[in-house]
Scaffold this motif. Sequence first.
Motif, PDB file in Angstrom:
ATOM      1  N   ALA A  91       0.838  -1.204   0.000  1.00 17.81           N
ATOM      2  CA  ALA A  91       0.000   0.000   0.000  1.00 17.81           C
ATOM      3  C   ALA A  91       0.871   1.252   0.000  1.00 17.81           C
ATOM      4  O   ALA A  91       0.604   2.216  -0.738  1.00 17.81           O
ATOM      5  CB  ALA A  91      -0.920  -0.007   1.219  1.00 17.81           C
ATOM      6  N   GLY A  92       1.913   1.254   0.827  1.00 19.43           N
ATOM      7  CA  GLY A  92       2.799   2.407   0.877  1.00 19.43           C
ATOM      8  C   GLY A  92       3.511   2.656  -0.439  1.00 19.43           C
ATOM      9  O   GLY A  92       3.816   3.802  -0.783  1.00 19.43           O
ATOM     10  N   ALA A  93       3.770   1.571  -1.190  1.00 17.70           N
ATOM     11  CA  ALA A  93       4.442   1.693  -2.484  1.00 17.70           C
ATOM     12  C   ALA A  93       3.475   2.003  -3.619  1.00 17.70           C
ATOM     13  O   ALA A  93       3.885   2.121  -4.779  1.00 17.70           O
ATOM     14  CB  ALA A  93       5.211   0.414  -2.794  1.00 17.70           C
ATOM     15  N   GLY A  94       2.171   2.120  -3.306  1.00 14.43           N
ATOM     16  CA  GLY A  94       1.175   2.461  -4.316  1.00 14.43           C
ATOM     17  C   GLY A  94       0.554   1.285  -5.033  1.00 14.43           C
ATOM     18  O   GLY A  94      -0.255   1.475  -5.949  1.00 14.43           O
ATOM     19  N   ALA A  95       0.901   0.047  -4.649  1.00 16.37           N
ATOM     20  CA  ALA A  95       0.324  -1.144  -5.289  1.00 16.37           C
ATOM     21  C   ALA A  95      -0.962  -1.508  -4.549  1.00 16.37           C
ATOM     22  O   ALA A  95      -1.016  -2.449  -3.749  1.00 16.37           O
ATOM     23  CB  ALA A  95       1.319  -2.293  -5.265  1.00 16.37           C
ATOM     24  N   THR A  96      -2.026  -0.757  -4.806  1.00 17.35           N
ATOM     25  CA  THR A  96      -3.248  -0.839  -4.007  1.00 17.35           C
ATOM     26  C   THR A  96      -3.938  -2.189  -4.132  1.00 17.35           C
ATOM     27  O   THR A  96      -4.396  -2.759  -3.126  1.00 17.35           O
ATOM     28  CB  THR A  96      -4.217   0.282  -4.432  1.00 17.35           C
ATOM     29  N   ASN A  97      -4.056  -2.708  -5.335  1.00 20.70           N
ATOM     30  CA  ASN A  97      -4.769  -3.978  -5.519  1.00 20.70           C
ATOM     31  C   ASN A  97      -4.076  -5.118  -4.779  1.00 20.70           C
ATOM     32  O   ASN A  97      -4.725  -5.915  -4.092  1.00 20.70           O
ATOM     33  CB  ASN A  97      -4.880  -4.305  -7.015  1.00 20.70           C
ATOM     34  N   GLU A  98      -2.765  -5.214  -4.952  1.00 14.18           N
ATOM     35  CA  GLU A  98      -2.013  -6.267  -4.250  1.00 14.18           C
ATOM     36  C   GLU A  98      -2.126  -6.096  -2.744  1.00 14.18           C
ATOM     37  O   GLU A  98      -2.247  -7.079  -2.001  1.00 14.18           O
ATOM     38  CB  GLU A  98      -0.543  -6.237  -4.664  1.00 14.18           C
ATOM     39  N   ALA A  99      -2.093  -4.859  -2.275  1.00 17.18           N
ATOM     40  CA  ALA A  99      -2.198  -4.595  -0.842  1.00 17.18           C
ATOM     41  C   ALA A  99      -3.540  -5.080  -0.292  1.00 17.18           C
ATOM     42  O   ALA A  99      -3.600  -5.684   0.789  1.00 17.18           O
ATOM     43  CB  ALA A  99      -2.018  -3.110  -0.574  1.00 17.18           C
ATOM     44  N   GLN A 100      -4.624  -4.807  -1.033  1.00 21.06           N
ATOM     45  CA  GLN A 100      -5.945  -5.234  -0.559  1.00 21.06           C
ATOM     46  C   GLN A 100      -6.048  -6.761  -0.519  1.00 21.06           C
ATOM     47  O   GLN A 100      -6.628  -7.332   0.416  1.00 21.06           O
ATOM     48  CB  GLN A 100      -7.034  -4.653  -1.465  1.00 21.06           C
ATOM     49  N   GLU A 101      -5.482  -7.434  -1.516  1.00 23.11           N
ATOM     50  CA  GLU A 101      -5.514  -8.903  -1.522  1.00 23.11           C
ATOM     51  C   GLU A 101      -4.756  -9.472  -0.325  1.00 23.11           C
ATOM     52  O   GLU A 101      -5.222 -10.409   0.343  1.00 23.11           O
ATOM     53  CB  GLU A 101      -4.910  -9.425  -2.827  1.00 23.11           C
ATOM     54  N   LEU A 102      -3.596  -8.898  -0.034  1.00 22.15           N
ATOM     55  CA  LEU A 102      -2.803  -9.374   1.093  1.00 22.15           C
ATOM     56  C   LEU A 102      -3.487  -9.059   2.421  1.00 22.15           C
ATOM     57  O   LEU A 102      -3.482  -9.874   3.351  1.00 22.15           O
ATOM     58  CB  LEU A 102      -1.410  -8.740   1.047  1.00 22.15           C
ATOM     59  N   GLY A 103      -4.083  -7.865   2.532  1.00 27.50           N
ATOM     60  CA  GLY A 103      -4.796  -7.510   3.756  1.00 27.50           C
ATOM     61  C   GLY A 103      -5.976  -8.427   3.994  1.00 27.50           C
ATOM     62  O   GLY A 103      -6.228  -8.855   5.133  1.00 27.50           O
ATOM     63  N   GLU A 104      -6.699  -8.758   2.931  1.00 23.62           N
ATOM     64  CA  GLU A 104      -7.834  -9.671   3.054  1.00 23.62           C
ATOM     65  C   GLU A 104      -7.375 -11.071   3.454  1.00 23.62           C
ATOM     66  O   GLU A 104      -8.010 -11.740   4.282  1.00 23.62           O
ATOM     67  CB  GLU A 104      -8.590  -9.718   1.726  1.00 23.62           C
ATOM     68  N   ALA A 105      -6.242 -11.526   2.880  1.00 22.00           N
ATOM     69  CA  ALA A 105      -5.707 -12.845   3.231  1.00 22.00           C
ATOM     70  C   ALA A 105      -5.291 -12.882   4.700  1.00 22.00           C
ATOM     71  O   ALA A 105      -5.536 -13.871   5.407  1.00 22.00           O
ATOM     72  CB  ALA A 105      -4.516 -13.174   2.338  1.00 22.00           C
ATOM     73  N   ALA A 106      -4.666 -11.803   5.173  1.00 25.31           N
ATOM     74  CA  ALA A 106      -4.261 -11.739   6.576  1.00 25.31           C
ATOM     75  C   ALA A 106      -5.490 -11.772   7.481  1.00 25.31           C
ATOM     76  O   ALA A 106      -5.523 -12.483   8.496  1.00 25.31           O
ATOM     77  CB  ALA A 106      -3.446 -10.472   6.829  1.00 25.31           C
ATOM     78  N   TYR A 107      -6.514 -11.016   7.124  1.00 19.21           N
ATOM     79  CA  TYR A 107      -7.741 -10.938   7.938  1.00 19.21           C
ATOM     80  C   TYR A 107      -8.458 -12.285   7.977  1.00 19.21           C
ATOM     81  O   TYR A 107      -9.009 -12.681   9.010  1.00 19.21           O
ATOM     82  CB  TYR A 107      -8.655  -9.862   7.364  1.00 19.21           C
ATOM     83  N   ALA A 108      -8.430 -13.009   6.860  1.00 20.65           N
ATOM     84  CA  ALA A 108      -9.068 -14.333   6.829  1.00 20.65           C
ATOM     85  C   ALA A 108      -8.361 -15.302   7.775  1.00 20.65           C
ATOM     86  O   ALA A 108      -8.996 -16.176   8.367  1.00 20.65           O
ATOM     87  CB  ALA A 108      -9.056 -14.879   5.403  1.00 20.65           C
TER      88      ALA A 108
END
Length: 678
Positions: free
Chosen positions: A575-592
């Motif tokens: 997310a900090g590097a601007g890769a928003t889509n990848e960040a959301q996928e990783l955040g969702e995986a962590a939350y799951a």
Amino acid sequence: MRRLIVILLALAAFGGAVVAWFHLGSGASQLDARTAMARSAAALKAHDATSARDFAAAAVREEPSLATAHLALARAMLALGDGVGAEAEIQRALDSGADPKLLPHLRAHALLLQGQAQKAVDEAGKASSPFRAYALRIRGRALAAGGNWQAADNAFDEAVKLAPGDPDIWSDRGRFRLATGDMLGANEAAQRVLQLDPNHLDGLVLRAELVRSQYGLVAALPWFEAALKRDSRSLVALVEYAATLGEAGRTVDALAATRRVLAVQPNSPQALYLQSVIAARAGNPALAQALLAKTGTAIDTLPGTLLLKGALDLQSGEYEQAITKLKALLDQQPLNMPAHKLLAAAMLRRGSAEAATSLLRPVTALSGADSYALLLAARGLERSGDRDGAASLIDRSLAPTAPGTRAFTVDDSLETLSAQADQRPGDPAAQVALLRGLYTAGDNAHALANAQRIAAANQSVPSAQLLLGDALMLAGRPNDALTTYRRAAGLRFDAPTMSRLVEALGAAGKNQEAVNVLGLFLSQNPMNLTALRLSARSQLRAGEYAAAMNTLEQVRSQIGDGDAVLNAELALAYAGAGATNEAQELGEAAYALAPANPLVVEAFGWVLYQAGDLAHAAELTRKALRLAPDAPDLRWQLAQIYADAGDKSQASALIQALLTDRRFTRRAEAAALLPRLR
């Protein structure tokens, strides 16, 4: 006729070549026994024991009844660690007329190499005066192998007095010091070896091992390479070199080194084991199993082999075999925590829930126990019917890891532990057990006094200094702990020492020094997971998102995608590097994976905030605050979300409360935002 002449000339030339080759070959390979023995002695003096063995073997072939040739071969075999072959040659020398008085020290050495420590001690006692120093050296090694540390120390002291200029004695003394944890003594002995003989092979290997512990993997490689210049076929140097390359992440070079080992010793169990480790790390368990199977039983009792075989058996569903191997490992290393967790997992899968829970008790008693161990123990309690206990452990597993005591709990009472420590004042195990008991009972003052006493008595032992540093950290004295941790790091700069030093530097407010220490460690140990994760967190705090992405991806390549906190950290970096889509996928995986871990929930909320999804970001951040209500950074995150969503009153209230919180470190940013909310 012309054809016949050509054929005859060709045959004549060929015949001349054959005759010439025969004479040259016989001159090179069929040395007379005396010349071969002289060359063997010269090679041994130059620390090329492999060549020394080859020349001595040629002398034996030339004159099988020559006793001195058999003795030359025995000495070369001893230098190569071949106790069985050396003893056979010693017996052949005796049968060929060697003086029996010349043999006890050599026979003692051969017996020691075969693992017959007491027989080696007895045989060394028969050595005549000219060989007394050699015999004392072997006696010291044999006594150390039997656990008689004080007697071994005395033997080495006596050997040094008799032959202070013998580098072999200093080399063995250095290894003894290393085995007892005396890093300073080991280093002094290694330096003495190389002063006496800069080309001493064992001295170079010892120095390499010490540099590896003291400075790191990369720094040790030139020392191993220097040893291999003396004897390119030295198994000890090659195996240690290959292992060091593998740990440093130089997999291709490590494989090449293992092939060099196999060229010297076909089916070398050490080389096959290292190749198996490389295969396991590469995610090829079938190849790892096949390579381990080739080792037979040669290294079955070594801790590393038992751990690897246990893990592979567990992965393949062979639970009984895994349990057998891991129990054998814990008999040798009762505090091996990875083995505890693997064994508990195997027992759970076999259906032995109560045994698994009991096994994990020393791990889960830690305030900073890892989530995997807590979840394993919770599963065991749940299967045993203790749902409340299981729920408590699950709650702990979902909470952020908190710093706490590193001491494990013990089953014995403090009275028992104190009595054992009094009865065995020189036994480190008894003293450390008492410290654990004191920590568990909450008697930190008494524990600190004991740790100070142990550290003062063992100034050159890193583990003793770490004990004192831990006690000082628990007492809330990070600056005092720093002095102790620095002393330990000067002796052995490994991952546990580095992580403690970084933690103490952070607690003392020396953040840049902590970054420098971490960077130095990573430069020498580039694949170390502890250091990589600490480095990534430092990079995230500094806003170095591209660097954090690279570091965290290195971690993910080693441990996979099943770590919720790792996925959350990766989400923040992307997310900090601007890769928003990848960040959301990783955040969702962590939350799951961990929907009740406040660190994970906070990270997912921040990623959604960065993506512009303010409603869901606020919802998740409020949830994180419910899970960790005393976290000022979470309130600051929520204030920013409210401010961007136009909810100025809630944002202003949060910021005003934060400005009165001494723990809040971003006061300038918050104060700058407040006027815009009026």
